[in-house]
Each structure stands twice: as structure tokens, then as C-alpha cells.
Design a protein around this motif. Structure first.
Motif, PDB file in Angstrom:
ATOM      1  N   GLY A  53       0.805  -1.085   0.099  1.00 22.73           N
ATOM      2  CA  GLY A  53       0.005   0.098  -0.075  1.00 22.73           C
ATOM      3  C   GLY A  53       0.891   1.180  -0.030  1.00 22.73           C
ATOM      4  N   THR A  54       1.754   1.292  -0.921  1.00 30.04           N
ATOM      5  CA  THR A  54       2.733   2.163  -0.850  1.00 30.04           C
ATOM      6  C   THR A  54       2.378   3.705  -1.100  1.00 30.04           C
ATOM      7  OG1 THR A  54       5.072   2.718  -1.672  1.00 30.04           O
ATOM      8  CG2 THR A  54       3.557   1.797  -3.388  1.00 30.04           C
ATOM      9  N   GLY A  55       1.217   3.738  -1.753  1.00 32.86           N
ATOM     10  CA  GLY A  55       0.771   5.181  -1.977  1.00 32.86           C
ATOM     11  C   GLY A  55       1.595   5.958  -2.994  1.00 32.86           C
ATOM     12  N   THR A  56       2.204   7.146  -2.610  1.00 28.27           N
ATOM     13  CA  THR A  56       3.108   7.873  -3.359  1.00 28.27           C
ATOM     14  C   THR A  56       4.640   7.491  -2.953  1.00 28.27           C
ATOM     15  OG1 THR A  56       2.863   9.686  -1.665  1.00 28.27           O
ATOM     16  CG2 THR A  56       1.515   9.746  -3.728  1.00 28.27           C
ATOM     17  N   GLY A  57       4.840   6.453  -2.245  1.00 24.68           N
ATOM     18  CA  GLY A  57       6.086   5.951  -2.233  1.00 24.68           C
ATOM     19  C   GLY A  57       7.174   6.513  -0.953  1.00 24.68           C
ATOM     20  N   GLN A  58       6.281   7.120   0.017  1.00 32.42           N
ATOM     21  CA  GLN A  58       7.047   7.831   1.274  1.00 32.42           C
ATOM     22  C   GLN A  58       7.972   6.771   1.963  1.00 32.42           C
ATOM     23  OE1 GLN A  58       4.732   9.565   4.083  1.00 32.42           O
ATOM     24  NE2 GLN A  58       6.241  10.748   4.663  1.00 32.42           N
ATOM     25  N   VAL A  61      10.862   5.315   0.004  1.00 30.66           N
ATOM     26  CA  VAL A  61      12.078   6.294  -0.136  1.00 30.66           C
ATOM     27  C   VAL A  61      12.736   6.094   1.231  1.00 30.66           C
ATOM     28  CG1 VAL A  61      12.392   8.607  -0.381  1.00 30.66           C
ATOM     29  CG2 VAL A  61      10.980   7.702  -1.978  1.00 30.66           C
ATOM     30  N   TYR A  62      12.184   6.119   2.165  1.00 28.69           N
ATOM     31  CA  TYR A  62      12.842   6.035   3.497  1.00 28.69           C
ATOM     32  C   TYR A  62      13.688   4.814   3.861  1.00 28.69           C
ATOM     33  CZ  TYR A  62       9.491   9.637   5.066  1.00 28.69           C
ATOM     34  OH  TYR A  62       9.043  10.880   5.245  1.00 28.69           O
ATOM     35  N   ALA A  83       4.426   7.341  -7.312  1.00 29.75           N
ATOM     36  CA  ALA A  83       5.599   6.985  -6.656  1.00 29.75           C
ATOM     37  C   ALA A  83       6.933   6.630  -7.338  1.00 29.75           C
ATOM     38  CB  ALA A  83       5.139   5.369  -5.848  1.00 29.75           C
ATOM     39  N   ARG A  84       6.756   6.413  -8.596  1.00 31.48           N
ATOM     40  CA  ARG A  84       8.122   6.258  -9.363  1.00 31.48           C
ATOM     41  C   ARG A  84       8.379   7.856  -9.642  1.00 31.48           C
ATOM     42  NH1 ARG A  84       4.917   1.783 -13.543  1.00 31.48           N
ATOM     43  NH2 ARG A  84       5.487   0.294 -12.523  1.00 31.48           N
ATOM     44  N   ARG A  85       7.486   8.602  -9.951  1.00 30.41           N
ATOM     45  CA  ARG A  85       8.096  10.078  -9.890  1.00 30.41           C
ATOM     46  C   ARG A  85       8.731  10.682  -8.785  1.00 30.41           C
ATOM     47  NH1 ARG A  85       3.353  12.185 -11.363  1.00 30.41           N
ATOM     48  NH2 ARG A  85       3.737  11.660 -13.592  1.00 30.41           N
ATOM     49  N   TYR A  86       8.314  10.314  -7.515  1.00 23.75           N
ATOM     50  CA  TYR A  86       8.804  10.706  -6.549  1.00 23.75           C
ATOM     51  C   TYR A  86      10.049  10.084  -6.126  1.00 23.75           C
ATOM     52  CZ  TYR A  86       9.092  11.388  -1.279  1.00 23.75           C
ATOM     53  OH  TYR A  86       9.663  11.821  -0.188  1.00 23.75           O
ATOM     54  N   ALA A  87      10.099   8.842  -6.255  1.00 23.15           N
ATOM     55  CA  ALA A  87      11.542   8.212  -6.202  1.00 23.15           C
ATOM     56  C   ALA A  87      12.681   8.818  -6.985  1.00 23.15           C
ATOM     57  CB  ALA A  87      11.104   6.645  -6.160  1.00 23.15           C
ATOM     58  N   ALA A  88      12.068   8.780  -8.197  1.00 27.89           N
ATOM     59  CA  ALA A  88      13.128   9.334  -9.433  1.00 27.89           C
ATOM     60  C   ALA A  88      13.591  10.799  -9.009  1.00 27.89           C
ATOM     61  CB  ALA A  88      12.610   9.280 -10.917  1.00 27.89           C
ATOM     62  N   GLN A  90      14.224  11.693  -6.023  1.00 33.35           N
ATOM     63  CA  GLN A  90      15.056  11.623  -4.981  1.00 33.35           C
ATOM     64  C   GLN A  90      16.442  10.970  -5.416  1.00 33.35           C
ATOM     65  OE1 GLN A  90      14.381  12.754  -1.577  1.00 33.35           O
ATOM     66  NE2 GLN A  90      12.844  13.789  -2.637  1.00 33.35           N
ATOM     67  N   GLY A  91      16.232  10.429  -6.807  1.00 31.64           N
ATOM     68  CA  GLY A  91      17.527   9.906  -7.177  1.00 31.64           C
ATOM     69  C   GLY A  91      17.741   8.484  -6.799  1.00 31.64           C
ATOM     70  N   LEU A  92      16.430   7.770  -6.325  1.00 37.62           N
ATOM     71  CA  LEU A  92      16.582   6.350  -5.815  1.00 37.62           C
ATOM     72  C   LEU A  92      15.922   5.435  -7.042  1.00 37.62           C
ATOM     73  CD1 LEU A  92      15.251   7.210  -2.326  1.00 37.62           C
ATOM     74  CD2 LEU A  92      17.385   6.527  -2.900  1.00 37.62           C
ATOM     75  N   GLN A  93      16.342   4.324  -6.748  1.00 37.24           N
ATOM     76  CA  GLN A  93      15.896   3.060  -7.645  1.00 37.24           C
ATOM     77  C   GLN A  93      15.128   2.364  -6.664  1.00 37.24           C
ATOM     78  OE1 GLN A  93      16.454   2.458 -10.864  1.00 37.24           O
ATOM     79  NE2 GLN A  93      17.591   4.372 -11.417  1.00 37.24           N
ATOM     80  N   ILE A  94      13.819   2.377  -6.948  1.00 33.32           N
ATOM     81  CA  ILE A  94      12.911   1.488  -6.208  1.00 33.32           C
ATOM     82  C   ILE A  94      11.843   0.718  -7.069  1.00 33.32           C
ATOM     83  CG2 ILE A  94      10.975   1.627  -4.606  1.00 33.32           C
ATOM     84  CD1 ILE A  94      12.236   4.022  -3.476  1.00 33.32           C
ATOM     85  N   ASP A  95      11.441  -0.638  -7.130  1.00 38.04           N
ATOM     86  CA  ASP A  95      10.789  -1.188  -7.965  1.00 38.04           C
ATOM     87  C   ASP A  95       9.307  -1.067  -7.292  1.00 38.04           C
ATOM     88  OD1 ASP A  95       9.890  -2.967  -9.712  1.00 38.04           O
ATOM     89  OD2 ASP A  95      10.548  -4.995  -8.941  1.00 38.04           O
ATOM     90  N   PHE A  96       8.509  -0.225  -8.057  1.00 45.58           N
ATOM     91  CA  PHE A  96       7.217  -0.049  -7.699  1.00 45.58           C
ATOM     92  C   PHE A  96       6.408  -0.867  -8.671  1.00 45.58           C
ATOM     93  CE2 PHE A  96       8.926   3.845  -5.838  1.00 45.58           C
ATOM     94  CZ  PHE A  96       8.456   3.888  -4.663  1.00 45.58           C
ATOM     95  N   MET A  97       5.137  -1.312  -8.455  1.00 43.95           N
ATOM     96  CA  MET A  97       4.108  -2.138  -9.076  1.00 43.95           C
ATOM     97  C   MET A  97       2.898  -2.384  -8.513  1.00 43.95           C
ATOM     98  SD  MET A  97       5.754  -5.985  -8.250  1.00 43.95           S
ATOM     99  CE  MET A  97       7.361  -5.700  -8.660  1.00 43.95           C
ATOM    100  N   THR A  98       1.776  -2.511  -9.192  1.00 45.64           N
ATOM    101  CA  THR A  98       0.567  -2.836  -8.525  1.00 45.64           C
ATOM    102  C   THR A  98       0.645  -4.051  -8.133  1.00 45.64           C
ATOM    103  OG1 THR A  98      -0.192  -3.751 -10.847  1.00 45.64           O
ATOM    104  CG2 THR A  98      -0.798  -1.251 -10.598  1.00 45.64           C
ATOM    105  N   GLY A  99      -0.235  -4.393  -7.065  1.00 41.82           N
ATOM    106  CA  GLY A  99      -0.501  -5.571  -6.430  1.00 41.82           C
ATOM    107  C   GLY A  99      -1.417  -5.651  -5.376  1.00 41.82           C
TER     108      GLY A  99
END
Length: 246
Positions: A53-58, A61-62, A83-88, A90-99
Motif C-alpha cells: 500500500g505504498t501510495g506515493t512511495g514515502q 523512499v525512507y 511513487a515512481r516520479r517521487y523516487a526518481a 530523490q535519485g533512488l531506484q525502487i521497484d514499484f508495481m501494482t499488487g
């Protein structure tokens, strides 16, 4: 996807563009939340984390800033995009997907850490969800869970909602209240924790799902209330943070 989850998904798709501006995601409390997350997952056996339930990825990112290899899932495609936009940014590589939080598409014992915030209340089968979260955790893996007793009393809120709409015609908060009402009015009887989740209820759920070492975080230690209350001692909004071990 069944009708209940489709309705929920559609609401959070619509909320995706404003969700990141909620008080609990503000700069004022970002350091607090990041510190709580890192404290809750301390002692995990490894560095692979899942934000459900990552939402916008807060939270994702932490965790990524803490050196974790992070996967974030959400039922809403639009939230995943944000979430992908937010992580990008922040310069971070995070694997976001629906689930689906109640039916995870991951093998047993995949993750060292699982985190979730403000999700249990909107799940049709919260107990099944916790069993799934435990399933994908490695032995000794850490779970961080946060939610609250939000007092979502839809039908009793009708007069207040009408007044709020008339007073704040066109304002974003009023539109959110109306859209929330229209979405959840027909779902509330199918969601066991629609009105919210107390700490006691969450602890009972965690123990029923065979989590160990369930430990509440003392939210009175927070310098700023993350949901906008003027004092941490106020009853509303009552929220909790808890950690547990697989």
C-alpha cells in the motif's frame, strides 16, 4: 479484480494527485516518520524490503535511503505512477508495481522487512492480508504496521458532509470528502475495520497471524502530530505504530 477492490482502486487512482500533499506526508514530519521506520525495522536479517500500500512511495523512499533494496506495491496504478516520479526525484531506484495486499505475488520468505501504513482499514480481509505478509517475510523478518481509529462513520457524517460542502464549495478538501463518501458508502459493511483500527485490535490481529514480539511505538514522543492535530495528547486522530517479528 472483484467489485469491492475495483471501487477502492478507482477512488485511490483519483486521490493519487493530491495524496502526497496530506499532512502526514509533509516536510514538517518527514524526519519523524523516517526515524520511526528505521527504528522499527532495526535488526532485520537482511536488506530486502516490501512496502505494501505504498501510495506515493514515502515509506519506500525512507527504506531505500536506509540502504534497503525496496519493492513497493499498491492496488492503484495511478499511485504507482506518482511513487515512481517521487523516487526518481530523490535519485533512488525502487521497484514499484501494482499488487493486491491480500494476495501477494511473491514467493515465501522473500523479504527481510515489510511495512504498511493506513491500509488495514480499507481491506476486505485484513486477517488474510497479515497472513500473506508473514508468508513473504523471512524468519526473523521485521514488520512495521501503522493505522488508526479514524472514526469513518459514513452515514452519521451526512449532515456534516453537506454543511462542509456548502461552506467550502469547490475546495479540494470538500471534493475529497464527497468522493470518499460516494465510494465507501456502499462498501463499509464489507470492510471489517472501515471505522478504523485500534492498537488493541491490531495487536490481536498480529498475534492471531503468529507474529512475535509485537511492540507499540510511543507516539507521544513525536514532536509534531502527523495527522494535523494541534496536540499529541488529543484523542483524535488516534493512530498507532507497531512493529513485530516473524
Amino acid at each position: 479484480m472483484d467489485k469491492i477492490k475495483t471501487s477502492i482502486k478507482n477512488y485511490w487512482d483519483w486521490r493519487s494527485t493530491s495524496f502526497g500533499h496530506d499532512a502526514d506526508k509533509s516536510v514538517a514530519i518527514a524526519d519523524q516518520w523516517e526515524s520511526i521506520v528505521h527504528q522499527a525495522v532495526k535488526g532485520a536479517p537482511g536488506k530486502r524490503a516490501l512496502d505494501i500500500g505504498t501510495g506515493t512511495g514515502q515509506f519506500a523512499v525512507y527504506l531505500a535511503r536506509g540502504g534497503f533494496d525496496v519493492t513497493g506495491i499498491d492496488i492503484s496504478e495511478a499511485m504507482v505512477v506518482e511513487a515512481r516520479r517521487y523516487a526518481a526525484g530523490q535519485g533512488l531506484q525502487i521497484d514499484f508495481m501494482t499488487g493486491d495486499a491480500e494476495s501477494l505475488d511473491f514467493a515465501d520468505r522473500t523479504f527481510d522487512v515489510v511495512v504498511s501504513r493506513n491500509l488495514l482499514w480499507t481491506l476486505p480481509c485484513p486477517q488474510q492480508a497479515l497472513l500473506e505478509w508473514r508468508r513473504v517475510l523471512k524468519p526473523g523478518g521485521r514488520l512495521m504496521l501503522s493505522d488508526g481509529f479514524w472514526e469513518n462513520t459514513t452515514w452519521r457524517r451526512v449532515p456534516r458532509l453537506v454543511f462542509k460542502m456548502l461552506k467550502g464549495m469547490g475546495r479540494n478538501g470538500s471534493r475529497i470528502s464527497l468522493r470518499f463518501f460516494c465510494t465507501y458508502a456502499g462498501l463499509q459493511k464489507r470492510l471489517p475495520f472501515y471505522e478504523g483500527v485500534s492498537l488493541d485490535a491490531a495487536v490481536a490481529l498480529l498475534r492471531s497471524a503468529r507474529f512475535k514480539s509485537v511492540t507499540p511505538y510511543d507516539t507521544c514522543r513525536l514532536k509534531v502530530h502527523p495527522y494535523g492535530a494541534t496536540s499529541l495528547k488529543r484523542v483524535f486522530p488516534p493512530f498507532f505504530v507497531a512493529s513485530a517479528t516473524r
